[in-house]
Design a protein around this motif. Structure first.
Motif, PDB file in Angstrom:
ATOM      1  N   THR A 147       0.855  -1.180   0.000  1.00 55.00           N
ATOM      2  CA  THR A 147       0.000   0.000   0.000  1.00 55.00           C
ATOM      3  C   THR A 147       0.894   1.233   0.000  1.00 55.00           C
ATOM      4  O   THR A 147       2.126   1.114   0.101  1.00 55.00           O
ATOM      5  CB  THR A 147      -0.917   0.027   1.245  1.00 55.00           C
ATOM      6  N   GLU A 148       0.273   2.394  -0.075  1.00 56.36           N
ATOM      7  CA  GLU A 148       1.060   3.630   0.005  1.00 56.36           C
ATOM      8  C   GLU A 148       1.765   3.744   1.354  1.00 56.36           C
ATOM      9  O   GLU A 148       2.814   4.360   1.459  1.00 56.36           O
ATOM     10  CB  GLU A 148       0.155   4.843  -0.214  1.00 56.36           C
ATOM     11  N   LYS A 149       1.172   3.148   2.389  1.00 56.71           N
ATOM     12  CA  LYS A 149       1.728   3.245   3.737  1.00 56.71           C
ATOM     13  C   LYS A 149       2.767   2.179   4.040  1.00 56.71           C
ATOM     14  O   LYS A 149       3.482   2.289   5.027  1.00 56.71           O
ATOM     15  CB  LYS A 149       0.602   3.174   4.766  1.00 56.71           C
ATOM     16  N   GLY A 150       2.842   1.123   3.235  1.00 57.60           N
ATOM     17  CA  GLY A 150       3.838   0.085   3.486  1.00 57.60           C
ATOM     18  C   GLY A 150       3.366  -1.280   3.024  1.00 57.60           C
ATOM     19  O   GLY A 150       2.379  -1.417   2.308  1.00 57.60           O
ATOM     20  N   LEU A 151       4.094  -2.291   3.445  1.00 56.70           N
ATOM     21  CA  LEU A 151       3.821  -3.676   3.094  1.00 56.70           C
ATOM     22  C   LEU A 151       3.166  -4.381   4.271  1.00 56.70           C
ATOM     23  O   LEU A 151       3.683  -4.361   5.385  1.00 56.70           O
ATOM     24  CB  LEU A 151       5.131  -4.399   2.733  1.00 56.70           C
ATOM     25  N   ILE A 152       2.038  -5.015   4.008  1.00 49.85           N
ATOM     26  CA  ILE A 152       1.375  -5.891   4.972  1.00 49.85           C
ATOM     27  C   ILE A 152       1.670  -7.310   4.495  1.00 49.85           C
ATOM     28  O   ILE A 152       1.411  -7.629   3.330  1.00 49.85           O
ATOM     29  CB  ILE A 152      -0.141  -5.649   5.004  1.00 49.85           C
ATOM     30  N   PHE A 153       2.233  -8.145   5.356  1.00 53.97           N
ATOM     31  CA  PHE A 153       2.523  -9.517   4.939  1.00 53.97           C
ATOM     32  C   PHE A 153       1.958 -10.506   5.951  1.00 53.97           C
ATOM     33  O   PHE A 153       1.845 -10.210   7.139  1.00 53.97           O
ATOM     34  CB  PHE A 153       4.026  -9.736   4.734  1.00 53.97           C
ATOM     35  N   LYS A 154       1.580 -11.665   5.427  1.00 55.61           N
ATOM     36  CA  LYS A 154       1.053 -12.756   6.242  1.00 55.61           C
ATOM     37  C   LYS A 154       1.687 -14.038   5.714  1.00 55.61           C
ATOM     38  O   LYS A 154       1.463 -14.410   4.568  1.00 55.61           O
ATOM     39  CB  LYS A 154      -0.471 -12.820   6.125  1.00 55.61           C
ATOM     40  N   LEU A 155       2.474 -14.671   6.568  1.00 57.17           N
ATOM     41  CA  LEU A 155       3.205 -15.860   6.170  1.00 57.17           C
ATOM     42  C   LEU A 155       2.528 -17.108   6.735  1.00 57.17           C
ATOM     43  O   LEU A 155       2.147 -17.140   7.905  1.00 57.17           O
ATOM     44  CB  LEU A 155       4.652 -15.778   6.650  1.00 57.17           C
ATOM     45  N   ILE A 156       2.414 -18.111   5.903  1.00 51.56           N
ATOM     46  CA  ILE A 156       1.762 -19.351   6.287  1.00 51.56           C
ATOM     47  C   ILE A 156       2.544 -20.038   7.419  1.00 51.56           C
ATOM     48  O   ILE A 156       3.772 -20.074   7.402  1.00 51.56           O
ATOM     49  CB  ILE A 156       1.649 -20.300   5.067  1.00 51.56           C
ATOM     50  N   ASP A 157       1.819 -20.578   8.369  1.00 48.26           N
ATOM     51  CA  ASP A 157       2.397 -21.322   9.477  1.00 48.26           C
ATOM     52  C   ASP A 157       2.946 -22.646   8.948  1.00 48.26           C
ATOM     53  O   ASP A 157       2.199 -23.440   8.383  1.00 48.26           O
ATOM     54  CB  ASP A 157       1.320 -21.588  10.527  1.00 48.26           C
ATOM     55  N   PRO A 158       4.235 -22.917   9.097  1.00 50.45           N
ATOM     56  CA  PRO A 158       4.794 -24.163   8.568  1.00 50.45           C
ATOM     57  C   PRO A 158       4.207 -25.418   9.220  1.00 50.45           C
ATOM     58  O   PRO A 158       4.235 -26.492   8.636  1.00 50.45           O
ATOM     59  CB  PRO A 158       6.294 -24.064   8.847  1.00 50.45           C
ATOM     60  N   LYS A 159       3.636 -25.283  10.413  1.00 52.85           N
ATOM     61  CA  LYS A 159       3.038 -26.432  11.097  1.00 52.85           C
ATOM     62  C   LYS A 159       1.569 -26.628  10.736  1.00 52.85           C
ATOM     63  O   LYS A 159       1.009 -27.688  10.968  1.00 52.85           O
ATOM     64  CB  LYS A 159       3.184 -26.275  12.610  1.00 52.85           C
ATOM     65  N   ASP A 160       0.940 -25.586  10.207  1.00 48.78           N
ATOM     66  CA  ASP A 160      -0.478 -25.664   9.823  1.00 48.78           C
ATOM     67  C   ASP A 160      -0.687 -24.773   8.608  1.00 48.78           C
ATOM     68  O   ASP A 160      -0.887 -23.569   8.733  1.00 48.78           O
ATOM     69  CB  ASP A 160      -1.377 -25.223  10.974  1.00 48.78           C
ATOM     70  N   HIS A 161      -0.654 -25.361   7.426  1.00 42.95           N
ATOM     71  CA  HIS A 161      -0.730 -24.595   6.182  1.00 42.95           C
ATOM     72  C   HIS A 161      -2.089 -23.955   5.928  1.00 42.95           C
ATOM     73  O   HIS A 161      -2.264 -23.262   4.935  1.00 42.95           O
ATOM     74  CB  HIS A 161      -0.331 -25.477   4.997  1.00 42.95           C
ATOM     75  N   ASN A 162      -3.040 -24.160   6.830  1.00 40.09           N
ATOM     76  CA  ASN A 162      -4.354 -23.536   6.683  1.00 40.09           C
ATOM     77  C   ASN A 162      -4.457 -22.210   7.425  1.00 40.09           C
ATOM     78  O   ASN A 162      -5.496 -21.564   7.382  1.00 40.09           O
ATOM     79  CB  ASN A 162      -5.452 -24.489   7.174  1.00 40.09           C
ATOM     80  N   HIS A 163      -3.382 -21.826   8.111  1.00 36.35           N
ATOM     81  CA  HIS A 163      -3.405 -20.592   8.897  1.00 36.35           C
ATOM     82  C   HIS A 163      -2.104 -19.818   8.708  1.00 36.35           C
ATOM     83  O   HIS A 163      -1.064 -20.394   8.401  1.00 36.35           O
ATOM     84  CB  HIS A 163      -3.586 -20.911  10.389  1.00 36.35           C
ATOM     85  N   TYR A 164      -2.200 -18.523   8.957  1.00 38.96           N
ATOM     86  CA  TYR A 164      -0.999 -17.706   8.950  1.00 38.96           C
ATOM     87  C   TYR A 164      -0.290 -17.865  10.289  1.00 38.96           C
ATOM     88  O   TYR A 164      -0.925 -17.899  11.339  1.00 38.96           O
ATOM     89  CB  TYR A 164      -1.335 -16.236   8.710  1.00 38.96           C
ATOM     90  N   GLY A 165       1.026 -17.938  10.247  1.00 40.13           N
ATOM     91  CA  GLY A 165       1.799 -18.095  11.467  1.00 40.13           C
ATOM     92  C   GLY A 165       2.473 -16.813  11.901  1.00 40.13           C
ATOM     93  O   GLY A 165       2.746 -16.610  13.069  1.00 40.13           O
ATOM     94  N   PHE A 166       2.731 -15.929  10.942  1.00 34.91           N
ATOM     95  CA  PHE A 166       3.415 -14.689  11.272  1.00 34.91           C
ATOM     96  C   PHE A 166       2.886 -13.593  10.363  1.00 34.91           C
ATOM     97  O   PHE A 166       2.772 -13.789   9.159  1.00 34.91           O
ATOM     98  CB  PHE A 166       4.930 -14.855  11.078  1.00 34.91           C
ATOM     99  N   GLU A 167       2.533 -12.477  10.965  1.00 34.54           N
ATOM    100  CA  GLU A 167       2.022 -11.335  10.210  1.00 34.54           C
ATOM    101  C   GLU A 167       2.783 -10.096  10.644  1.00 34.54           C
ATOM    102  O   GLU A 167       3.247 -10.010  11.773  1.00 34.54           O
ATOM    103  CB  GLU A 167       0.525 -11.140  10.470  1.00 34.54           C
ATOM    104  N   GLY A 168       2.888  -9.142   9.740  1.00 35.85           N
ATOM    105  CA  GLY A 168       3.572  -7.917  10.105  1.00 35.85           C
ATOM    106  C   GLY A 168       3.449  -6.835   9.053  1.00 35.85           C
ATOM    107  O   GLY A 168       2.798  -7.013   8.015  1.00 35.85           O
ATOM    108  N   ARG A 169       4.084  -5.733   9.352  1.00 31.86           N
ATOM    109  CA  ARG A 169       4.113  -4.579   8.455  1.00 31.86           C
ATOM    110  C   ARG A 169       5.543  -4.066   8.366  1.00 31.86           C
ATOM    111  O   ARG A 169       6.271  -4.065   9.350  1.00 31.86           O
ATOM    112  CB  ARG A 169       3.230  -3.450   8.984  1.00 31.86           C
TER     113      ARG A 169
END
Length: 159
Positions: free
Chosen positions: A84-106
């Motif tokens: 976005t204009e304000k930055g990057l929002i990222f959501k990384l898949i949890d290696p132990k559960d591929h149906n959920h995000y394990g780490f999110e950040g900006r």
């Protein structure tokens, strides 16, 4: 088997833009192997990058493969990136559960030539550099560490 599943996944994701699944696989391979590139002018990059969110689709491990072939394509976990204009929002898949995000950040980001420089919003310190390999209205490819990663547009998850 792995190649067949990857073929179906890529064909489905790129179906609207490419006439056949085999052409879709070839598009991804050409981009990740460096045979096809699209590096827009600096002034056009943010507009293209910010057109929507991106989801990882496939990758080639360039540390292990110096001269890639289509069989070197790997299915990527669907990590999520929204510039976005304000930055990057990222959501990384949890290696132990591929149906959920394990780490999110900006992170904040800026361009330095053909590199996206990722910056900690808290400290202002550089966190990483991703080389731009390809960018158009539908696709994004980046060299992230030793991986060449192909991403496709996806629905934004933020309001």
């Amino acid at each position: 088997m792995r190649y067949t599943f990857l073929f179906l996944l890529i064909a489905q994701a790129i179906w609207a833009q490419e006439p056949s699944g085999e052409q879709a696989i070839q598009k991804v391979f050409k981009v990740l192997s460096g045979a096809e590139e699209a590096i827009p002018a600096l002034e056009d990059r943010n507009k293209l990058l910010q057109t929507g969110a991106w989801e990882a689709l496939a990758y080639i491990d360039r540390e292990r493969v110096l001269a890639p072939t289509p069989s070197d394509l790997n299915e990527a976990v669907p990590d999520y990136y929204h510039f976005t204009e304000k930055g990057l929002i990222f959501k990384l898949i949890d290696p132990k559960d591929h149906n959920h995000y394990g780490f999110e950040g900006r992170l904040s980001y800026r361009w330095e030539k053909n590199y996206l420089v990722l910056i900690s919003e808290d400290s202002g310190q550089e966190k990483d550099r991703w080389k731009l390999l390809y960018l158009d209205d539908n696709y994004l490819a980046l060299r992230i560490d030793n991986l060449s990663v192909f991403l496709t547009q996806t629905r934004a998850q933020e309001p």
